[in-house]
Each structure stands twice: as C-alpha cells, then as structure tokens.
Scaffold this motif. Structure first.
Motif, PDB file in Angstrom:
ATOM      1  N   PRO A 223      15.937  28.587  15.989  1.00 47.69           N
ATOM      2  CA  PRO A 223      16.377  28.131  17.319  1.00 47.69           C
ATOM      3  C   PRO A 223      15.384  28.470  18.421  1.00 47.69           C
ATOM      4  O   PRO A 223      14.799  29.558  18.440  1.00 47.69           O
ATOM      5  CB  PRO A 223      17.696  28.892  17.520  1.00 47.69           C
ATOM      6  CG  PRO A 223      18.210  29.131  16.133  1.00 47.69           C
ATOM      7  CD  PRO A 223      16.980  29.401  15.318  1.00 47.69           C
ATOM      8  N   SER A 225      16.206  26.915  21.844  1.00 48.03           N
ATOM      9  CA  SER A 225      16.838  26.588  23.124  1.00 48.03           C
ATOM     10  C   SER A 225      18.354  26.522  22.963  1.00 48.03           C
ATOM     11  O   SER A 225      18.859  26.231  21.878  1.00 48.03           O
ATOM     12  CB  SER A 225      16.325  25.252  23.668  1.00 48.03           C
ATOM     13  OG  SER A 225      16.665  24.189  22.793  1.00 48.03           O
ATOM     14  N   ASP A 226      19.069  26.822  24.057  1.00 49.41           N
ATOM     15  CA  ASP A 226      20.513  26.629  24.114  1.00 49.41           C
ATOM     16  C   ASP A 226      20.800  25.235  24.647  1.00 49.41           C
ATOM     17  O   ASP A 226      20.286  24.848  25.707  1.00 49.41           O
ATOM     18  CB  ASP A 226      21.163  27.660  25.043  1.00 49.41           C
ATOM     19  CG  ASP A 226      21.162  29.066  24.465  1.00 49.41           C
ATOM     20  OD1 ASP A 226      20.963  29.201  23.247  1.00 49.41           O
ATOM     21  OD2 ASP A 226      21.371  30.021  25.241  1.00 49.41           O
ATOM     22  N   LEU A 227      21.647  24.467  23.943  1.00 44.06           N
ATOM     23  CA  LEU A 227      22.051  23.149  24.412  1.00 44.06           C
ATOM     24  C   LEU A 227      23.476  23.173  24.952  1.00 44.06           C
ATOM     25  O   LEU A 227      23.742  22.681  26.042  1.00 44.06           O
ATOM     26  CB  LEU A 227      21.918  22.120  23.286  1.00 44.06           C
ATOM     27  CG  LEU A 227      20.502  21.946  22.721  1.00 44.06           C
ATOM     28  CD1 LEU A 227      20.494  20.896  21.623  1.00 44.06           C
ATOM     29  CD2 LEU A 227      19.506  21.585  23.809  1.00 44.06           C
ATOM     30  N   TYR A 245      20.244  31.447  21.741  1.00 51.41           N
ATOM     31  CA  TYR A 245      19.310  31.003  20.702  1.00 51.41           C
ATOM     32  C   TYR A 245      18.363  32.117  20.260  1.00 51.41           C
ATOM     33  O   TYR A 245      18.001  32.210  19.080  1.00 51.41           O
ATOM     34  CB  TYR A 245      18.488  29.805  21.203  1.00 51.41           C
ATOM     35  CG  TYR A 245      17.440  30.178  22.231  1.00 51.41           C
ATOM     36  CD1 TYR A 245      16.148  30.535  21.841  1.00 51.41           C
ATOM     37  CD2 TYR A 245      17.737  30.191  23.589  1.00 51.41           C
ATOM     38  CE1 TYR A 245      15.198  30.896  22.785  1.00 51.41           C
ATOM     39  CE2 TYR A 245      16.801  30.551  24.527  1.00 51.41           C
ATOM     40  CZ  TYR A 245      15.535  30.898  24.124  1.00 51.41           C
ATOM     41  OH  TYR A 245      14.590  31.277  25.049  1.00 51.41           O
ATOM     42  N   GLN A 266      25.572  25.355  20.319  1.00 49.83           N
ATOM     43  CA  GLN A 266      24.658  24.289  19.903  1.00 49.83           C
ATOM     44  C   GLN A 266      23.257  24.663  20.344  1.00 49.83           C
ATOM     45  O   GLN A 266      23.014  24.874  21.539  1.00 49.83           O
ATOM     46  CB  GLN A 266      25.053  22.949  20.518  1.00 49.83           C
ATOM     47  CG  GLN A 266      24.172  21.779  20.067  1.00 49.83           C
ATOM     48  CD  GLN A 266      24.525  20.477  20.763  1.00 49.83           C
ATOM     49  OE1 GLN A 266      25.066  20.481  21.870  1.00 49.83           O
ATOM     50  NE2 GLN A 266      24.209  19.357  20.126  1.00 49.83           N
ATOM     51  N   VAL A 267      22.342  24.775  19.383  1.00 52.20           N
ATOM     52  CA  VAL A 267      20.982  25.211  19.684  1.00 52.20           C
ATOM     53  C   VAL A 267      19.967  24.199  19.178  1.00 52.20           C
ATOM     54  O   VAL A 267      20.129  23.602  18.112  1.00 52.20           O
ATOM     55  CB  VAL A 267      20.680  26.600  19.056  1.00 52.20           C
ATOM     56  CG1 VAL A 267      21.476  27.696  19.754  1.00 52.20           C
ATOM     57  CG2 VAL A 267      20.973  26.608  17.556  1.00 52.20           C
ATOM     58  N   GLY A 268      18.926  23.975  19.979  1.00 54.60           N
ATOM     59  CA  GLY A 268      17.791  23.193  19.521  1.00 54.60           C
ATOM     60  C   GLY A 268      16.882  24.050  18.671  1.00 54.60           C
ATOM     61  O   GLY A 268      16.784  25.269  18.874  1.00 54.60           O
ATOM     62  N   VAL A 269      16.236  23.447  17.697  1.00 51.10           N
ATOM     63  CA  VAL A 269      15.348  24.195  16.811  1.00 51.10           C
ATOM     64  C   VAL A 269      13.910  23.739  17.001  1.00 51.10           C
ATOM     65  O   VAL A 269      13.645  22.649  17.513  1.00 51.10           O
ATOM     66  CB  VAL A 269      15.766  24.064  15.327  1.00 51.10           C
ATOM     67  CG1 VAL A 269      17.178  24.616  15.129  1.00 51.10           C
ATOM     68  CG2 VAL A 269      15.685  22.615  14.851  1.00 51.10           C
ATOM     69  N   ASP A 340      13.359  16.773  17.285  1.00 49.67           N
ATOM     70  CA  ASP A 340      14.564  16.562  18.095  1.00 49.67           C
ATOM     71  C   ASP A 340      15.823  16.960  17.330  1.00 49.67           C
ATOM     72  O   ASP A 340      16.875  16.343  17.478  1.00 49.67           O
ATOM     73  CB  ASP A 340      14.647  15.096  18.532  1.00 49.67           C
ATOM     74  CG  ASP A 340      15.674  14.860  19.636  1.00 49.67           C
ATOM     75  OD1 ASP A 340      15.977  15.827  20.370  1.00 49.67           O
ATOM     76  OD2 ASP A 340      16.156  13.723  19.755  1.00 49.67           O
ATOM     77  N   ASN A 342      18.923  19.612  16.210  1.00 49.27           N
ATOM     78  CA  ASN A 342      19.737  20.705  16.736  1.00 49.27           C
ATOM     79  C   ASN A 342      20.901  20.977  15.793  1.00 49.27           C
ATOM     80  O   ASN A 342      21.284  20.117  14.992  1.00 49.27           O
ATOM     81  CB  ASN A 342      20.225  20.399  18.155  1.00 49.27           C
ATOM     82  CG  ASN A 342      21.116  19.174  18.225  1.00 49.27           C
ATOM     83  OD1 ASN A 342      22.318  19.268  17.973  1.00 49.27           O
ATOM     84  ND2 ASN A 342      20.530  18.024  18.571  1.00 49.27           N
ATOM     85  N   THR A 344      24.909  22.724  15.537  1.00 46.79           N
ATOM     86  CA  THR A 344      26.107  23.183  16.242  1.00 46.79           C
ATOM     87  C   THR A 344      26.970  24.018  15.306  1.00 46.79           C
ATOM     88  O   THR A 344      27.229  23.615  14.158  1.00 46.79           O
ATOM     89  CB  THR A 344      26.926  21.990  16.761  1.00 46.79           C
ATOM     90  OG1 THR A 344      26.125  21.223  17.666  1.00 46.79           O
ATOM     91  CG2 THR A 344      28.176  22.474  17.496  1.00 46.79           C
TER      92      THR A 344
END
Length: 350
Positions: A223, A225-227, A245, A266-269, A340, A342, A344
């Motif tokens: 991870p 970022s936090d989405l 994250y 939910q985090v972006g990777v 792109d 992510n 959850t």
C-alpha cells in the motif's frame, strides 16, 4: 526486462522556486531520478524541501552557498506531462535534471546509492563508489557544482550523457550547473569512482552514484495511499503526512489497521509493470478479530480504479493468520493498468 532510459527534462531559474516537467512519454512504473543544485545564498532555510511523493536519497550543503539533493519516485498514473515543484522561500540561481527509466523494480527501485561533497578547487569531480548486490542494474552518476564562469560537462568513460544544465552561461555569476549520465552494469561489483569533468574548476560540488534495481520475475506491491478510511485507524497512530496505508505497508503484526464492524479500509498499492502473464497473481494479507469479538470474516475486493477485478471473503480467528488469494487467469487478464490497483478490506464481526 533490461533497464532503459525513457526520457528526461531540464530546468533552471534565476531566483525562487523551480518547476521541472515530467516528460509526456513517462509511463506508470517507470523510476524517475531527480537531481538538483541551488545557490541558497548561504541560508539553510532556503534549501529545497522534498517534493510530495518523492523519496530523498541524499542532500548536502557544500561550501558557502551550494545545496544539492537527489530524489527518486516510481511514476504513477497521471504523472506524465505534469511537473515537480522544488520550493524555496528565497534563493539564487538553481537547476535540476529529471531522468526516467523503464524496467526497474517498482517496489525497491534503488539497489544502492551514495553521495559525496567536494570543497577543493578542481574541474574533475570523482563520483562516490557503491557495491551493487544485483546483476543488471543501471548505474546513474550525477554532479552539481557552483561557480561564476561559463561551464560545460564532458562524458565519463563508458557512460552515456543524458542531461546537462548549463543555462546560465551568458550570465554565470553564482550559477549552478549539473550533469546526469548512466550505464548498464551487467554483474555485481563496484561502480562509480569515475570523474565527471567540467570545463572550469569549482570549490563547491556534490556528486552522486545510484544503482537502479531491475524488475524481477516476481513483483511485490504494498500500500502507498489511503483511498477510503471509514471507522478505522492505523496502529500505532500514523504521523503527519502518513496514513493507515503506511501501517499495512510495514508488513509486521505490530503495525496494522484496526477496523470496526462494517468499517472500510481501501488502499492504493504501488505501481507494477505488466508481467504479460495471467498466472501467479496473488493477494496476501494477515488478519484476525479482536476487541471482544468472538467470530468474524473479512470481505476483500481487488479493483482497478473503480472496476472490480476479484472479490472474496475469508473467515477470521482470534490470532493473526495469513490469507492468500490467487487470481484466476480471467481475473488477471482483466487488469490492464498495473499502476491503478487498489484493495478494500471490510470486516463483519460478532
């Protein structure tokens, strides 16, 4: 996939903050190297701060007024065609170079790096040496120097010059110039130690050597970022500028996301390179229920942007355990943009 130079850019300003463009050809997953030097007028408070989303490898003040720094970043979707701001409350002439490379490991892009200062009068600036631990790295050497005469840069033996900044030669008083060069390193060994030779001598120079890591057959993304964070918190509490994250990315049971019943994390990777294969795609995490719960399950969803790639539910216990979900070939083939993705997590507890 061998590491290759993708594109680069240069910028210089007479005073104040500097903005440097990210070339339009940069792709998600490329590794960008940003090196710059500024005449900070001898005031440390004028030195550039690290730009948001970049990792500082080295910074140094040399002599009466030179500040130099080198950063790296794995390119994300939307970076291409943008710019990077090097902000200062007040400074003299400054310059920066940005080089992007394809084929690097997007999780651990730097194998090794080193910086060096030079404060004796010379036009021959010897870069620091590094010991690589991987085959097929790409060695990047760079130098920034300050003086008051028209300047130019030669090319180190065995290297390819990618970028120079000599934009103030018509009015060189107090200017900073820079060069960035690279070569492939097929085997583990000692690299750097070459001289970057300028046209004229300087008593203020900063030099760097960076070995970029090649993409491996196995990519690991964590991870970045936090989405969406709903009824959840990071433990220990993340510091300023960080988020939940960061606790998940630490990959140890003492750092985690604490999620209430029906809460959402939910985090972006981190961006990855398309492996051009539909096998071996795995999502792995560790989880358990706690805080008085007697049972629970975790719903997990992998998405590309807002489109679901795969979803599943795992049954939890009162102790951390590892869960691994392997994507089907159909799920893997549904991924078209590995920059792109992510994940959850949403628990259901009783």
């Amino acid at each position: 996939m061998a590491i290759a130079y993708r594109a680069g850019s240069e910028a210089h300003v007479t005073t104040g903050s500097l903005n440097i463009s990210i070339p339009s050809g940069v792709q998600a997953g490329d590794v960008m190297v940003l090196v710059g030097g500024q005449n900070d007028a001898g005031v440390a408070a004028n030195d550039w701060a690290t730009p948001a989303g970049w990792n500082l490898l080295d910074s140094r003040r040399v002599g009466s007024n030179l500040f130099g720094a080198l950063w790296v970043r794995v390119a994300q979707s939307g970076d291409a065609g943008g710019s990077v701001a090097l902000s200062t409350p007040g400074t003299g002439k400054s310059c920066a170079l940005l080089a992007a490379y394809s084929g690097c490991d997007p999780v651990t892009p730097v194998n090794v790096s080193a910086g060096l200062s030079e404060s004796v009068s010379t036009a021959s600036h010897v870069t620091p040496t590094v010991e690589t631990a991987l085959d097929e790295t790409r060695v990047v050497i760079a130098c920034a120097q300050s003086n008051s005469v028209a300047e130019g840069w030669g090319t180190a033996t065995g290297y390819t010059k990618r970028l120079d900044s000599v934009g103030f030669n018509s009015a060189p008083s107090g200017h900073v110039t820079a060069t960035l060069q690279d070569k492939g390193a097929a085997t583990v060994g000692t690299y750097g130690g070459e001289a970057l030779v300028a046209t004229a001598a300087s008593t203020k120079a900063a030099m760097w050597t960076v070995a970029l890591s090649p993409a491996s057959s196995t990519q690991v993304s964590r991870p970045v970022s936090d989405l969406t964070i709903t009824d959840a918190e990071g433990v220990p509490a993340p510091g300023g500028g960080s988020g939940v994250y960061a606790r998940l990315a630490e990959n140890v049971d003492t750092s985690y996301a604490q999620i209430s019943d029906d809460g959402v994390v939910q985090v972006g990777v981190a961006a990855m390179v398309d492996p051009l294969s539909a096998t071996g795609h795995k999502v792995t995490y560790r989880s358990c229920y706690a805080a008085g719960a007697s049972s629970g399950s975790m719903a997990v969803t992998l998405k590309q942007g807002s489109t679901t790639v795969a979803s599943w539910t795992d049954t939890l216990t009162g102790s951390f355990q590892t869960f691994t979900h392997t994507l089907t070939s159909g799920e893997a083939n549904a991924i078209s943009d590995y920059a792109d993705l992510n994940v959850t997590f949403s628990p259901s507890l009783t």
